[in-house]
Design an enzyme around this catalytic site. Structure first.
Site, short mmCIF file in Angstrom:
data_model
loop_
_atom_site.label_atom_id
_atom_site.label_comp_id
_atom_site.label_asym_id
_atom_site.label_seq_id
_atom_site.Cartn_x
_atom_site.Cartn_y
_atom_site.Cartn_z
N ARG A 18 0.86 -1.10 0.07
CA ARG A 18 0.17 -0.12 0.12
C ARG A 18 0.69 1.23 0.01
NH1 ARG A 18 -3.98 -1.58 4.89
NH2 ARG A 18 -2.41 -2.89 5.28
N TYR A 101 6.17 -5.48 15.57
CA TYR A 101 6.35 -5.56 13.92
C TYR A 101 6.87 -4.29 13.64
CZ TYR A 101 2.33 -8.73 14.44
OH TYR A 101 1.39 -9.88 14.81
N GLU A 160 -8.75 -12.23 13.12
CA GLU A 160 -8.20 -11.01 12.18
C GLU A 160 -9.64 -10.65 11.57
OE1 GLU A 160 -4.96 -10.15 11.81
OE2 GLU A 160 -5.02 -11.43 13.36
N LYS A 356 31.96 27.37 0.53
CA LYS A 356 32.23 25.83 0.56
C LYS A 356 33.38 25.29 0.76
CE LYS A 356 34.00 23.74 -2.71
NZ LYS A 356 34.51 22.90 -3.73
N ASN A 391 37.69 29.17 -8.12
CA ASN A 391 38.18 28.07 -7.54
C ASN A 391 38.59 26.84 -8.20
OD1 ASN A 391 35.59 27.91 -7.32
ND2 ASN A 391 35.80 26.48 -5.85
C1 UD1 Z 1 -1.31 -7.99 12.29
C2 UD1 Z 1 -1.74 -8.66 13.21
C3 UD1 Z 1 -3.39 -8.09 13.88
C4 UD1 Z 1 -2.98 -6.81 14.29
C5 UD1 Z 1 -2.23 -6.28 13.51
C6 UD1 Z 1 -1.79 -4.92 14.26
C7 UD1 Z 1 -1.51 -11.26 12.68
C8 UD1 Z 1 -2.02 -12.57 12.02
N1 UD1 Z 1 -2.29 -10.14 12.48
O1 UD1 Z 1 -2.20 -8.02 11.25
O2 UD1 Z 1 -4.01 -9.05 14.87
O3 UD1 Z 1 -4.01 -6.26 14.71
O4 UD1 Z 1 -1.27 -6.63 12.99
O5 UD1 Z 1 -0.98 -4.08 13.29
O6 UD1 Z 1 -0.35 -11.24 13.09
N2 UD1 Z 1 5.09 -10.13 8.34
C9 UD1 Z 1 6.35 -10.79 8.14
N3 UD1 Z 1 6.19 -11.85 7.29
C10 UD1 Z 1 4.73 -12.51 7.01
C11 UD1 Z 1 3.71 -11.67 7.29
C12 UD1 Z 1 4.10 -10.52 7.77
O7 UD1 Z 1 7.51 -10.53 8.42
O8 UD1 Z 1 4.83 -13.30 6.31
C13 UD1 Z 1 5.41 -8.72 8.92
C14 UD1 Z 1 5.15 -7.52 8.24
O9 UD1 Z 1 6.15 -6.83 7.65
C15 UD1 Z 1 4.59 -6.59 9.31
C16 UD1 Z 1 3.91 -7.59 10.63
O10 UD1 Z 1 4.45 -8.83 10.09
O11 UD1 Z 1 5.64 -5.60 9.70
C17 UD1 Z 1 2.56 -7.44 10.38
O12 UD1 Z 1 2.00 -8.24 9.17
P1 UD1 Z 1 0.70 -7.57 8.47
O13 UD1 Z 1 0.42 -8.31 7.29
O14 UD1 Z 1 0.79 -6.17 8.64
O15 UD1 Z 1 -0.46 -7.86 9.84
P2 UD1 Z 1 -1.81 -7.17 9.86
O16 UD1 Z 1 -2.67 -7.91 8.83
O17 UD1 Z 1 -1.43 -5.74 10.12
#
Ligand code: UD1
Ligand code: CA
Length: 457
Positions: A18, A101, A160, A356, A391
């Site tokens: 996004r 995260y 979720e 500079k 210069n």
């Molecule tokens: C997640 C949570 C949700 C919470 C929300 C808060 C889960 C299943 N859901 O949802 O309950 O309310 O965050 O912001 O955990 N990522 C990885 N590898 C993956 C998938 C994701 O490293 O395979 C990382 C993403 O880069 C991101 C974080 O995990 O930083 C969260 O992933 P994202 O897909 O944004 O989860 P949400 O749907 O926001």
């Protein structure tokens, strides 16, 4: 935190589609630092062992400057899968493990401290997680509890948003995405997480039900202000989060004795140092590793980057980059000081003056329309309006050396390499192509030079 081992995993492998960006989401900057830096910084301040970052193959190559150990998740199969990969890379330990995260730059150390204080393996609490009441609608995972109303009873599971039925969608207590686990319990649970859900992903949040089934407890840790746990998913949220962080930085400096006339139009990077009684006027951006002394006046409409500024300096409507400014020096309006310039004490630069890679001694004055590049200018020298160091000869940058107490006439062209001695004086409009000895007052001076002025015939 005593002797208990506390480690941390930061998930950052998601694509961040996004953002609509060629650049990985967590490397977009807020207040001069990548999004991921903010999370790592808050964790480091909490005192956890070096956090490990789950990256994707692209991001992993770009993470160098953040200086954190990483583990690559080749395919993004969900937050549960990402945590499993990180755990595989870590030697098992008895202790606590924070999971956060990478897209939550607003989370500060106190939230991590609170969630760590709530987990207690010895008392059977294998997981503490941060929750927040938020306005609906929302894409966050919903906290389903046993009680009759939102926020009452014990946590049963997280659903979720995409998996919610209408009743669950109406719950306004959200999973913030910040967890403190008993590492052993997490290892057992994570192995059993399946991907049987709408998105076909392995959800970290499914560990809750697994832990409860194994007879452990899960402790919710509600935050007071949900805005501190909002994630960044697009550039609108990026700007909102940056504004909040900027406001926090302004407030820290104001509490430490800096006057900021208008925080809304003052843009500060993290980790600046600004002395007490310095006043920052509107429209000013201060970044990089800038250090500003006490009792300075900075702005309005000024940009400082990697600037070292002493006490009692006044800089107005000017740009200072990668340079050092001595005490009581006055700069602007409309001056540009850059690329390793060094200005001594009590220097005065006026409008449309560019410096500079030059060294200006104490009390040097260049008040109007001048260029000083690749030069050394001795103390007390007056550098006239419109004077220019030539210069660059088209191939090489050459140096100009001007002594102390010299007087460079208006509209001079000083053709480098060239040396002008102490106390020398050049006349208006001179094109100076040879060295001028100390004390000499002949060059370009119509009254004294060999070339007579037209009036003298
Ligand atoms: C997640 C949570 C949700 C919470 C929300 C808060 C889960 C299943 N859901 O949802 O309950 O309310 O965050 O912001 O955990 N990522 C990885 N590898 C993956 C998938 C994701 O490293 O395979 C990382 C993403 O880069 C991101 C974080 O995990 O930083 C969260 O992933 P994202 O897909 O944004 O989860 P949400 O749907 O926001
Ligand atoms: Ca998210």
């Amino acid at each position: 935190m005593g002797s208990v081992s506390v480690r941390a995993i930061v998930l950052a492998a998601g694509k961040g589609t996004r953002m609509k960006s060629a650049r990985p989401k967590v490397l977009h900057e807020l207040c001069g630092r990548p999004m991921l830096w903010w999370v790592l910084n808050a964790l480091r301040r909490t005192g956890v062992d070096e956090p490990i970052v789950v990256t994707n193959p692209e991001l992993d190559l770009l993470l160098g400057e953040l200086d954190a150990p990483t583990v690559v998740q080749a395919e993004q199969l969900g937050t549960g899968h990402a945590v499993r990969i990180a755990l595989d890379a870590l030697e098992p330990r008895d202790g606590l493990l924070v999971v956060a995260y990478g897209d939550m730059p607003l989370v500060d150390a106190s939230i991590f401290e609170d969630v760590l204080a709530a987990v207690d393996p010895d008392a059977g609490t294998a997981l503490a997680l941060v929750t927040a009441r938020m306005p609906l609608p929302s894409n966050f995972g919903r906290i389903v509890r046993s009680g009759p109303s939102t926020g009452s009873g014990s946590v049963r599971r997280i659903v979720e948003a995409k998996d919610c039925d209408p009743e669950q969608l109406a719950i306004d207590e959200m999973n913030a995405g910040i967890y403190a686990f008993d590492e052993r319990a997490l290892r057992e649970a994570i192995a059993q997480v399946s991907n049987d859900n709408v998105q076909g992903e392995y959800y970290l949040t499914d560990t809750i039900e697994l832990l409860l089934r194994a007879g452990r407890r899960v402790a919710p840790v509600p935050v007071v202000d949900y805005r501190s746990v909002l994630g960044v998913n697009d550039r609108v949220e990026l700007a909102n989060a940056a504004a909040i962080l900027n406001r926090r930085l302004c407030e820290e400096h104001m509490r430490a004795g800096v006057t900021i006339i208008d925080p809304a139009t003052t843009y500060l990077d993290a980790e600046l140092r600004i002395g007490a009684d310095t006043v920052v006027f509107p429209g000013t951006r201060i970044g990089g590793f800038t250090r500003i002394g006490a009792s300075c006046e900075i702005g309005p409409h000024t940009r400082l980057s990697n600037a070292l500024i002493a006490d009692d300096v006044c800089i107005t409507e000017s740009v200072i980059l990668d340079s050092t400014i001595g005490p009581r020096t006055k700069i602007g309006p409309y001056a540009h000081v850059r690329a390793g310039a060094y200005l001594g004490a009590d220097v005065k630069l006026g409008n449309f003056v560019e410096i500079k890679k030059s060294d200006l001694g104490d009390d040097v004055k260049a008040n109007h329309l001048a260029y000083i590049g690749d030069a050394t200018v001795g103390p007390r020298t007056n550098y006239g309006a419109g004077a220019i160091t030539c210069n660059y000869d088209g191939t090489r940058k050459n140096r100009t050396t001007i002594g102390a107490d010299a007087f460079i006439g208006t509209n001079n062209s000083l053709v480098a390499p060239i040396t002008i001695g102490d106390g020398a004086m050049t006349g208006a409009g001179a094109v100076v192509i040879r060295d001028v000895p100390a004390g000499d007052k002949q060059v370009g001076n119509p009254a004294r030079s060999i070339a007579k002025s037209p009036r003298e015939g």
